[in-house]
Structure formats: structure tokens, C-alpha cells
Design an enzyme around this catalytic site. Structure first.
Site, mmCIF file in Angstrom:
data_model
loop_
_atom_site.group_PDB
_atom_site.id
_atom_site.type_symbol
_atom_site.label_atom_id
_atom_site.label_comp_id
_atom_site.label_asym_id
_atom_site.label_seq_id
_atom_site.Cartn_x
_atom_site.Cartn_y
_atom_site.Cartn_z
ATOM 1 N N ASN A 129 0.877 -1.182 0.000
ATOM 2 C CA ASN A 129 0.000 0.000 0.000
ATOM 3 C C ASN A 129 0.906 1.222 0.000
ATOM 4 O O ASN A 129 1.490 1.561 1.021
ATOM 5 C CB ASN A 129 -0.893 -0.034 1.253
ATOM 6 C CG ASN A 129 -1.726 1.238 1.392
ATOM 7 O OD1 ASN A 129 -1.779 2.061 0.486
ATOM 8 N ND2 ASN A 129 -2.381 1.382 2.543
ATOM 9 N N LYS B 132 0.153 4.215 -0.261
ATOM 10 C CA LYS B 132 -0.490 5.398 0.354
ATOM 11 C C LYS B 132 -0.266 6.622 -0.545
ATOM 12 O O LYS B 132 -0.222 6.471 -1.771
ATOM 13 C CB LYS B 132 0.019 5.598 1.791
ATOM 14 C CG LYS B 132 -0.141 4.323 2.636
ATOM 15 C CD LYS B 132 0.040 4.541 4.112
ATOM 16 C CE LYS B 132 -0.141 3.210 4.837
ATOM 17 N NZ LYS B 132 -0.055 3.336 6.297
ATOM 18 N N HIS C 54 -9.493 1.223 5.070
ATOM 19 C CA HIS C 54 -8.207 1.451 5.742
ATOM 20 C C HIS C 54 -8.425 2.397 6.921
ATOM 21 O O HIS C 54 -9.238 3.326 6.843
ATOM 22 C CB HIS C 54 -7.182 2.036 4.765
ATOM 23 C CG HIS C 54 -5.790 1.979 5.307
ATOM 24 N ND1 HIS C 54 -5.346 2.879 6.254
ATOM 25 C CD2 HIS C 54 -4.773 1.117 5.086
ATOM 26 C CE1 HIS C 54 -4.095 2.561 6.571
ATOM 27 N NE2 HIS C 54 -3.725 1.501 5.879
ATOM 28 N N GLU D 4 -6.796 4.796 7.935
ATOM 29 C CA GLU D 4 -6.583 6.219 7.609
ATOM 30 C C GLU D 4 -7.832 6.809 6.970
ATOM 31 O O GLU D 4 -8.129 7.993 7.155
ATOM 32 C CB GLU D 4 -5.335 6.364 6.720
ATOM 33 C CG GLU D 4 -4.066 6.096 7.533
ATOM 34 C CD GLU D 4 -2.907 5.511 6.744
ATOM 35 O OE1 GLU D 4 -2.915 5.556 5.499
ATOM 36 O OE2 GLU D 4 -1.966 4.992 7.396
ATOM 37 N N GLU E 223 -5.002 -4.821 10.739
ATOM 38 C CA GLU E 223 -3.993 -3.779 10.942
ATOM 39 C C GLU E 223 -4.282 -3.033 12.244
ATOM 40 O O GLU E 223 -5.115 -2.116 12.264
ATOM 41 C CB GLU E 223 -4.021 -2.772 9.787
ATOM 42 C CG GLU E 223 -3.715 -3.367 8.430
ATOM 43 C CD GLU E 223 -3.180 -2.317 7.461
ATOM 44 O OE1 GLU E 223 -2.127 -2.563 6.872
ATOM 45 O OE2 GLU E 223 -3.800 -1.250 7.311
ATOM 46 N N GLY F 234 2.875 2.488 10.849
ATOM 47 C CA GLY F 234 3.828 3.586 10.702
ATOM 48 C C GLY F 234 4.583 3.940 11.973
ATOM 49 O O GLY F 234 5.224 4.979 12.049
ATOM 50 N N SER G 116 3.796 -1.877 10.361
ATOM 51 C CA SER G 116 5.247 -1.919 10.575
ATOM 52 C C SER G 116 5.880 -3.248 10.193
ATOM 53 O O SER G 116 6.835 -3.701 10.830
ATOM 54 C CB SER G 116 5.588 -1.535 12.025
ATOM 55 O OG SER G 116 5.214 -0.183 12.272
HETATM 56 P P1 13P Z 1 3.192 0.583 7.661
HETATM 57 O O1 13P Z 1 3.707 -0.697 7.038
HETATM 58 O O2 13P Z 1 3.889 1.800 7.137
HETATM 59 O O3 13P Z 1 3.126 0.482 9.142
HETATM 60 O O4 13P Z 1 1.675 0.732 7.141
HETATM 61 C C1 13P Z 1 0.801 -0.346 7.269
HETATM 62 C C2 13P Z 1 -0.426 -0.012 6.531
HETATM 63 O O5 13P Z 1 -1.199 0.840 6.918
HETATM 64 C C3 13P Z 1 -0.682 -0.748 5.285
HETATM 65 O O6 13P Z 1 -1.984 -0.518 4.822
#
Ligand code: 13P
Length: 252
Positions: free
Chosen positions: A9, A11, A94, A96, A166, A172, A211
Site C-alpha cells: 500500500n 499510500k 483502511h 486512515e 492492521e 507507521g 510496521s
Molecule cells: P506501515 O507498514 O507503514 O506500518 O503501514 C501499514 C499499513 O497501513 C498498510 O496498509
């Protein structure tokens, strides 16, 4: 047997030309990989160039979001009709999107149905906040999200859906869940899926996300109910992402 599934992803990262270059680097680095399914999920504007970069490879394409309606007055949105035939997968729900854009479980449920209707495979993201985790509410949150986001989905469609567990506190932060915790949560999610879909749940892939790096992937992916990873930051560096895919392969 479930095929391990590693999705990147990206982002809101990479310009169109950077996205193309990353995809080309991944195509070259992943040429020998056949046992593990891989998908790249770039921003909307890069879907077509990444699609051209991965043409004639087994690498799949995913979008990061979509609206639930086919068309209409929804400025700035992308519809399932536009993604159909372009992407294979679409990330839905997601954290976010839930946190920053106020997406509700009811809206996400409508998106899941819209994706299935248009032949897109949802990667449905679920997971608890740090506060919910600390209050011991993780299972209740996962149960509610699974039931509300997948309401009305027929068992025959279940295997087209991928779940990404997740935990929000792991995204992150550099603080991944332990492999044992990831396993316990994914097993709990599968138990919920069994309640909804019966034995089809055993063929559904459940990814862990948060992560994931080349350093921790092998152990997390070795767990029986963890069928892959949804990778954010580490998917932006070709070598790191290739190493994560190879970690999945090493376990298979
Ligand atoms: P990170 O791998 O940067 O922690 O992000 C995970 C994520 O949100 C994947 O959708």
C-alpha cells in the site's frame, strides 16, 4: 492451502514517474517468485503506468479506495465502474480512511458490495486503536467490524475477499504486533468469518499489517492464520519489499 498474499500500500507517496520506476524495479526483483501472490496499490493517478509496468507478470494491481456509487456528483471520488478492468484489488476501510475521512462501517459495507458487483476483490482493513487495545476491547472491535463491514455478503463471494488485520497502533510506528499476537488476532478474525461464511472462511486470506519489515516478516508470516501482509512504508523501497515477499516464499 492458502496462497500467501503480500500487498504494498503505497499510500499518498510517489509521483507518476517514481511509481513507474518502482514497479519496474519490483518486476525485475520478483521475476522468480511464483508461490506468493503480490499486489501493488499505488495512488489512483499511477494505476495505469503501474499496470503497464507489471503487464505479462503475475503481479496484481490494487487501488487504495473507491466510492460505492458507479457515477454521479461526487467531486474527487473514483467509482468501482472506473476501477473495474483496471485493478484486481481495492483496499477498503483502511484506518486512515476511517480516521481522517470519517468513513463509517455502513459506508465500507456498501463499498464491499460495490466492489464485488464489479469484479474487484476487496482487501478489507480492520483493526483496533491503541486505547481500544489497552482497554481490552480488541476482539469486540474486530468482531463488530467483521460483522458490519461484511453484512449481507454471500458465502459464495467470501473467498474473493481478503481481510487485513492492521492494529492502528502498529501502523507507521515501527512497533509491529508480535508474531504470536498477530496470529491470535488473525485466528480470532477467522473464527468470526467461520460464523458468517462457514468452511469458506478456511480458504479466505487474512493479512497482517502494521510496521512489517524485511526483518520481522519471516516470523510473522510463519504463523498459520497469517496469510500475508499489507505493507505500507516498507513497500516504497524495492529491496525491502522484495525481501518481504521472499520471506513469505521461504515459509511456503
Ligand atoms: P506501515 O507498514 O507503514 O506500518 O503501514 C501499514 C499499513 O497501513 C498498510 O496498509
Amino acid at each position: 492451502m492458502r496462497t500467501q498474499f503480500i500487498a504494498g500500500n503505497w499510500k499518498m507517496n510517489k509521483t507518476v514517474s517514481e511509481a513507474y520506476d518502482l514497479a519496474i524495479a519490483l518486476v525485475s526483483g520478483l521475476r522468480a517468485v511464483r508461490e506468493t501472490e503480490v499486489a501493488l496499490c499505488p495512488p489512483f493517478v499511477s494505476l495505469t503506468v503501474v499496470k503497464s509496468a507489471i503487464a505479462n507478470t503475475p503481479i496484481k494491481l490494487g487501488a487504495q479506495n473507491m466510492h460505492d456509487q458507479d457515477k454521479g456528483a461526487f467531486t474527487g471520488e473514483i467509482s468501482p465502474l472506473m476501477l473495474a478492468g483496471l485493478a484486481d484489488y481495492v483496499i477498503l476501510g483502511h484506518s486512515e480512511r476511517r480516521q481522517h475521512f470519517g468513513e463509517s462501517d455502513a459506508f465500507i459495507n456498501r463499498k464491499v458490495h460495490a466492489a464485488l458487483k464489479h469484479g474487484l476483490r476487496p482487501i478489507l482493513c480492520i483493526g483496533e486503536t491503541l486505547e481500544q487495545n489497552e482497554r481490552g476491547e480488541t476482539e469486540a472491535v474486530l468482531r463488530r467490524q467483521v460483522h458490519e463491514d461484511l453484512a449481507g455478503v454471500a458465502p459464495a463471494d467470501a473467498t474473493r475477499i481478503v481481510i487485513a488485520y492492521e492494529p492502528i497502533w502498529a501502523i507507521g510506528t515501527g512497533r509491529a504486533a508480535t508474531a504470536n499476537d498477530a496470529q491470535a488476532r488473525c485466528a480470532y478474525v477467522r473464527q468470526q468469518l467461520r460464523g458468517l461464511f462457514g468452511s469458506a472462511a478456511d480458504a479466505m486470506r487474512i493479512q497482517y499489517g502494521g510496521s512489517v519489515t524485511a526483518a520481522n516478516a519471516k516470523e510473522i508470516l510463519s504463523k498459520p492464520d497469517v496469510d500475508g501482509a499489507l505493507v505500507g512504508g516498507a513497500s516504497l523501497k524495492a529491496e525491502e519489499f522484495i525481501a518481504i515477499v521472499q520471506a513469505a516464499k521461504a515459509n511456503s
